[in-house]
Enzyme design. Structure first.
Site, PDB file in Angstrom:
ATOM      1  N   TYR A 135       0.858  -1.185   0.000  1.00  0.00           N
ATOM      2  CA  TYR A 135       0.000   0.000   0.000  1.00  0.00           C
ATOM      3  C   TYR A 135       0.899   1.241   0.000  1.00  0.00           C
ATOM      4  CZ  TYR A 135      -4.158   2.747   1.459  1.00  0.00           C
ATOM      5  OH  TYR A 135      -5.199   3.641   1.529  1.00  0.00           O
ATOM      6  N   LYS A 163      -0.679  -1.140  -4.456  1.00  0.00           N
ATOM      7  CA  LYS A 163      -1.742  -0.143  -4.670  1.00  0.00           C
ATOM      8  C   LYS A 163      -1.052   1.210  -4.659  1.00  0.00           C
ATOM      9  CE  LYS A 163      -5.194   1.333  -1.450  1.00  0.00           C
ATOM     10  NZ  LYS A 163      -5.441   2.704  -1.817  1.00  0.00           N
TER      11      LYS A 163
HETATM   12  O1  NGF Z   1      -8.434   9.174   0.106  1.00  0.00           O
HETATM   13  C1  NGF Z   1      -7.357   8.848  -0.301  1.00  0.00           C
HETATM   14  C2  NGF Z   1      -6.155   9.467   0.297  1.00  0.00           C
HETATM   15  N1  NGF Z   1      -7.180   7.976  -1.270  1.00  0.00           N
HETATM   16  C3  NGF Z   1      -8.271   7.224  -1.874  1.00  0.00           C
HETATM   17  C4  NGF Z   1      -7.931   5.770  -1.924  1.00  0.00           C
HETATM   18  O2  NGF Z   1      -6.672   5.550  -2.505  1.00  0.00           O
HETATM   19  C5  NGF Z   1      -7.964   5.265  -0.479  1.00  0.00           C
HETATM   20  C6  NGF Z   1      -8.611   7.743  -3.245  1.00  0.00           C
HETATM   21  O3  NGF Z   1      -9.665   6.978  -3.743  1.00  0.00           O
HETATM   22  C7  NGF Z   1      -7.986   3.839  -0.368  1.00  0.00           C
HETATM   23  O4  NGF Z   1      -7.805   3.113  -1.300  1.00  0.00           O
HETATM   24  C8  NGF Z   1      -8.253   3.277   0.959  1.00  0.00           C
HETATM   25  O5  NGF Z   1      -9.337   3.475   1.454  1.00  0.00           O
HETATM   26  O6  NGF Z   1      -7.374   2.661   1.533  1.00  0.00           O
HETATM   27  C9  NGF Z   1      -9.012   9.213  -3.132  1.00  0.00           C
HETATM   28  O7  NGF Z   1      -9.978   9.403  -2.135  1.00  0.00           O
HETATM   29  C10 NGF Z   1      -9.571   9.746  -4.429  1.00  0.00           C
HETATM   30  O8  NGF Z   1      -8.680   9.469  -5.464  1.00  0.00           O
HETATM   31  C11 NGF Z   1      -9.794  11.263  -4.311  1.00  0.00           C
HETATM   32  O9  NGF Z   1      -8.560  11.942  -4.169  1.00  0.00           O
HETATM   33  O10 NGF Z   1      -5.177   9.730  -0.585  1.00  0.00           O
END
Ligand code: NGF
Length: 292
Positions: A135, A163
């Protein structure tokens, strides 16, 4: 080796007023998004507020998601926590729940050396025997992986993917090209189309809980070579994402779900409930996305 492909919502954790998990709302979000064609779920991640949950709640959540999904698609659980021992314990619990793979945020707070972080992942992979997805989320974890370090980690048989929650598409491209037998997931929904163009085949994202259909269609358009439609859909999604980021991404996603008829409660404190003006902005963003 298992191929991961498609759209994976990083699922929110619905809670009630006592900050306990609301499994009924969880099932509603899962059924809605499975109906929109997702390939699986990423559970107990950042979006799932995993570091605000008690350990037993994280296990309850993973177990509930596996039971609801019931083999219809993949379940990837983030089991990363503060120590190697605790992460392995969580990994074993997730394995018992029947997850497809585990993922782990790097250990944070203390600034660990690269050697310590690499060993953390090897220890988890070896002790759990589960396929591990790294991650990479430097903005939140404070850990910036170099490309060579990721390649070294991905060379381990037990580590099946990464990821990439980073805007660094140069690194993502290098990983796709170099680690051909590993899964490289896009982790920023607003750059799904550019990520697909460098060879990414799967994406994990928070906003897929509220608009998986847009991103499933975007990938289909890309795969069919219809770039105009793919760009149009990325633009549609990004309109909503701009509003979510302005309000605060995780509380705002729960706000949109509420407007879509699924009450997932607020985020766990110290996150704050949305204000009426936030809901007004979200309502407008929903109309812009799906029409009135
Ligand atoms: O919110 C974040 C912070 N990242 C998410 C996602 O990578 C989080 C992304 O979808 C995730 O996978 C997890 O819950 O562990 C963003 O919200 C999105 O691209 C908007 O910026 O970086």
């Amino acid at each position: 080796m298992k191929q991961f492909e498609g759209i994976y919502p990083a699922i929110i954790t619905p809670i009630d007023e006592d900050e306990e998990i609301n499994e009924k709302a969880l099932a509603q979000v899962i059924e809605k998004t499975i109906g929109q064609g997702v390939s699986g779920f990423y559970v107990s991640g950042s979006t799932g507020e995993s570091f605000l949950l008690r350990d037993e709640q994280r296990v309850q959540l993973i177990k509930a998601v596996c039971a609801i999904v019931d083999g219809r698609c993949d379940v990837i659980a983030n089991i990363g926590t503060f120590s190697t021992r605790a992460s392995i314990k969580m990994a074993n619990a997730a394995a018992e729940c029947g997850v497809t793979a585990i993922s782990a945020v790097p250990p944070f707070y203390f600034s660990y050396s690269k050697r310590e972080i690499v060993q953390y992942y090897f220890d988890i992979a070896e002790a759990s025997g589960m396929p591990v997805i790294l991650y990479n989320i430097p903005k939140m974890s404070g850990v910036s992986f170099g490309t060579e370090e990721l390649v070294e980690l991905l060379a381990h048989d037990g580590i099946v993917g990464v990821k990439q929650t980073t805007m660094d598409l140069m690194q993502t491209e290098a990983l796709v090209r170099t680690c051909r037998d590993k899964a490289v997931f896009n982790g920023h929904d607003e750059i799904l189309l550019p990520a697909l163009s460098v060879g990414v085949r799967a994406s994990i994202g928070s906003t897929f809980s509220i608009m998986a259909d847009v991103f499933v269609q975007l990938k289909k358009a890309f795969d069919a070579g219809d770039m105009e439609r793919a760009r149009y859909l990325q633009g549609k999604g990004n309109g909503m994402i701009r509003t979510l980021l302005e309000i605060g991404i995780f509380p705002a996603i729960k706000g949109v779900l509420k407007l879509q008829g699924i009450d997932c409660g607020n985020c766990i404190k110290p996150f704050q409930p949305l204000r009426p003006e936030d809901y007004q902005k979200l309502e407008k963003a929903l109309v812009d996305l799906y029409g009135g």
